[in-house]
Design a protein around this motif. Sequence first.
Motif, short mmCIF file in Angstrom:
data_model
loop_
_atom_site.label_atom_id
_atom_site.label_comp_id
_atom_site.label_asym_id
_atom_site.label_seq_id
_atom_site.Cartn_x
_atom_site.Cartn_y
_atom_site.Cartn_z
N ASN A 1 0.83 -1.20 0.00
CA ASN A 1 0.00 0.00 0.00
C ASN A 1 0.86 1.25 0.00
N GLY A 2 0.45 2.22 -0.82
CA GLY A 2 1.15 3.50 -0.84
C GLY A 2 2.15 3.65 -1.96
N ILE A 3 2.30 2.60 -2.79
CA ILE A 3 3.25 2.67 -3.91
C ILE A 3 2.50 2.37 -5.19
N GLY A 4 2.29 3.39 -6.01
CA GLY A 4 1.66 3.20 -7.30
C GLY A 4 2.70 3.10 -8.40
N PRO A 5 2.25 2.88 -9.65
CA PRO A 5 3.18 2.75 -10.77
C PRO A 5 4.13 3.92 -10.93
N ALA A 6 3.64 5.15 -10.72
CA ALA A 6 4.50 6.32 -10.88
C ALA A 6 5.65 6.29 -9.88
N LYS A 7 5.38 5.93 -8.65
CA LYS A 7 6.44 5.89 -7.64
C LYS A 7 7.37 4.71 -7.84
N ILE A 8 6.83 3.63 -8.39
CA ILE A 8 7.70 2.50 -8.72
C ILE A 8 8.67 2.90 -9.82
N ASP A 9 8.14 3.61 -10.84
CA ASP A 9 9.02 4.07 -11.91
C ASP A 9 10.11 4.99 -11.37
N ARG A 10 9.73 5.83 -10.39
CA ARG A 10 10.65 6.85 -9.91
C ARG A 10 11.64 6.29 -8.88
N TYR A 11 11.14 5.43 -7.99
CA TYR A 11 11.97 5.01 -6.85
C TYR A 11 12.21 3.49 -6.78
N GLY A 12 11.54 2.72 -7.65
CA GLY A 12 11.56 1.27 -7.50
C GLY A 12 12.95 0.67 -7.44
N GLU A 13 13.80 0.99 -8.40
CA GLU A 13 15.14 0.39 -8.45
C GLU A 13 15.94 0.74 -7.20
N THR A 14 15.81 1.99 -6.75
CA THR A 14 16.54 2.42 -5.56
C THR A 14 16.07 1.67 -4.32
#
Length: 682
Positions: free
Chosen positions: A657-670
């Motif tokens: 909860n709290g992680i959508g596709p946009a945030k995954i794209d932005r922060y996922g790898e980190t």
Amino acid sequence: MSLTTNSPGAPSHPDAILDALDPEQRDVALALAGPVCVLAGAGTGKTRAITHRIAYGVRTGAYPPTSVLAVTFTARAAGEMRTRLRDLGVVGVQARTFHAAALRQLGYFWPRIVGGAPPQILEHKAPAVAEAARRVGLSVDRVAVRDLSSEVEWAKVSLVTAEDYVTAAAADDRPPPSGFDHQSVARLITAYEDVKTERGVIDFEDVLLMLADMLGSHPHVADQVRSQYRHFVVDEFQDVSPLQHFLLDQWLGKRRELCVVGDPSQTIYSFTGATPHYLLDFTRTYRDAQVIRLVRDYRSTPQVVALANDVLRRGRVVGALELVAQRPSGPAAAFTTYDDDEAEAAGIAARAARLVADGVRPSEIAVLYRTNAQSAAFESALSDAGVSYQVRGGQRFFTRKDVRDAVVLLRGAARSADPDQPMPEQVRDVLISAGWSHEPPTARGATRERWEAMQALVALADDLAAAAPEDAPATMATLVDELAERASAQHAPTVEGVTLASLHSAKGLEWDAVFLAGMSEGLMPISLAETDEGVAEERRLLYVGITRAREHLEISYARARNPGGRASRKRTRFLDGMWPDDGRGRGRSASGRSSRGQARSRLSGEADVALFDALREWRLTVARETDKPAYTVLGDATLAAIAELRPTTTSQLARINGIGPAKIDRYGETLIALVDGAPEGS
């Protein structure tokens, strides 16, 4: 139509429905034959219990889903019930408000019994009440019309006719609206009914009255309804009015398949005609009724629960349930005395801003007060502090023109959607033309409110995409269908702002942090509460306010109304013996813990705590680099979930909860790299 679904996560076997319940909730789910009375305290999972009861009954074949009518008091609650049933693999159950269920049945039978279409329903009583007042020679202004409309409504839901009004109001110790006498109100009620008849319209109370009369006067109609609905569930039974109970009796006939759910400690609408009498006397009506008590509070910390229990205990509230907290320990409730109303508003705004900076989402913060007139000071103070807010009880989300226009654009885009483009990206592309931007505007007022509404649609798109299984990703059509269902249930998506609400309108809701403002004599209890029963209801209202808080609870009042004014106010009597005797200080316990400490307390090992702290350090760096509040990156609860679950792929990350596709794209790898580099727990 299929009566079961393959919803992701739906229990595969009926007995699996019981696995998610505590012992008392399980007793509710297993009590498939009525009469059943569930006494459920605040935060004890009553909706979970009754939806699992319905689902278990359907999945075991105890009753067909179309034979169940579940009645609640708000469209939002009914929508939530339908959603939970669908998630449990059950469709076909009717979950509606009293008025929605009655209107549906009245609309079906009216052409057959009366002929033609049913009369048009008055959206508002005020114009008809104003005309009635003119006819009987009463001088009224806007406020008087409002008060007289409320009195007309009370009479109707209490099954009090104009002829009986004077006697009934005296017996109820009910004063007439200011400036009028009981005889004048009785004459106005008669004139109001005449106005409606001449205009060929009915009001919302007439819908229930007419259906109940139709069921009582036409046996074949009653037989048809009773053959359809054989199992009844009524939520919030402490708020049932005589009119609603009369209709319920007509639905039931002489049958006993009834499950009621309620809490006498949360009876706060008696001024509208609601009464806890039917709940408190349920076992007298049904002497063999099974009574189940839900007292495990999963919502609030032990500190909040202890204060709520104390408020009821000191007031010797009839039928009060002693709640037992199930959550870890949290911050002590804070008590603050301010010099004046302006200082109180500014102080609360500053505290809210600090909570936001600490990672609490604005939508998880509420400022609650006794009267709507108190909201203006908090609107101004929050604006000055740069904290977004929303006023509950204002214009409904889906009736706003900007929202309606945005939904039309999304519906059009769904017809020509690119199947290869992720749905959240398409939504962003569409909403840019409706006033949305990647960054919030610096302007306040209408411009900011419009952006917040569009951002709520963007966030909903992200949530739907994150919840969808990998082999069936959410589409634009998925979003449009979700918006249509939410609009019909008035279930608005979350707007990211601090909620400002009256205590009455806050019932049924909850937040991580709650500020109870203006807790002084004259406001709590309100000066209009002149009888013992009225004061007792005000105490219950305070209890409702306290139990809205999950972790942070701050209670305050101001000694004076205006800066430099006479400091004549006293704190509410309801907190005598609980309010620290600290003069003009804050009264905050030194052992209070921050939201960071609360999130950390959920983690089980040193390695998880270390990862959580590393994630917070990363978030702080991102927040500084982008000049954004920390909560806009990721909230503490989300960071704690990452530290606990340790996702190693983006698909695992998307299930948090709290992680959508946009945030995954932005922060996922980190984030995945931080997890990979963290030491494992033993």
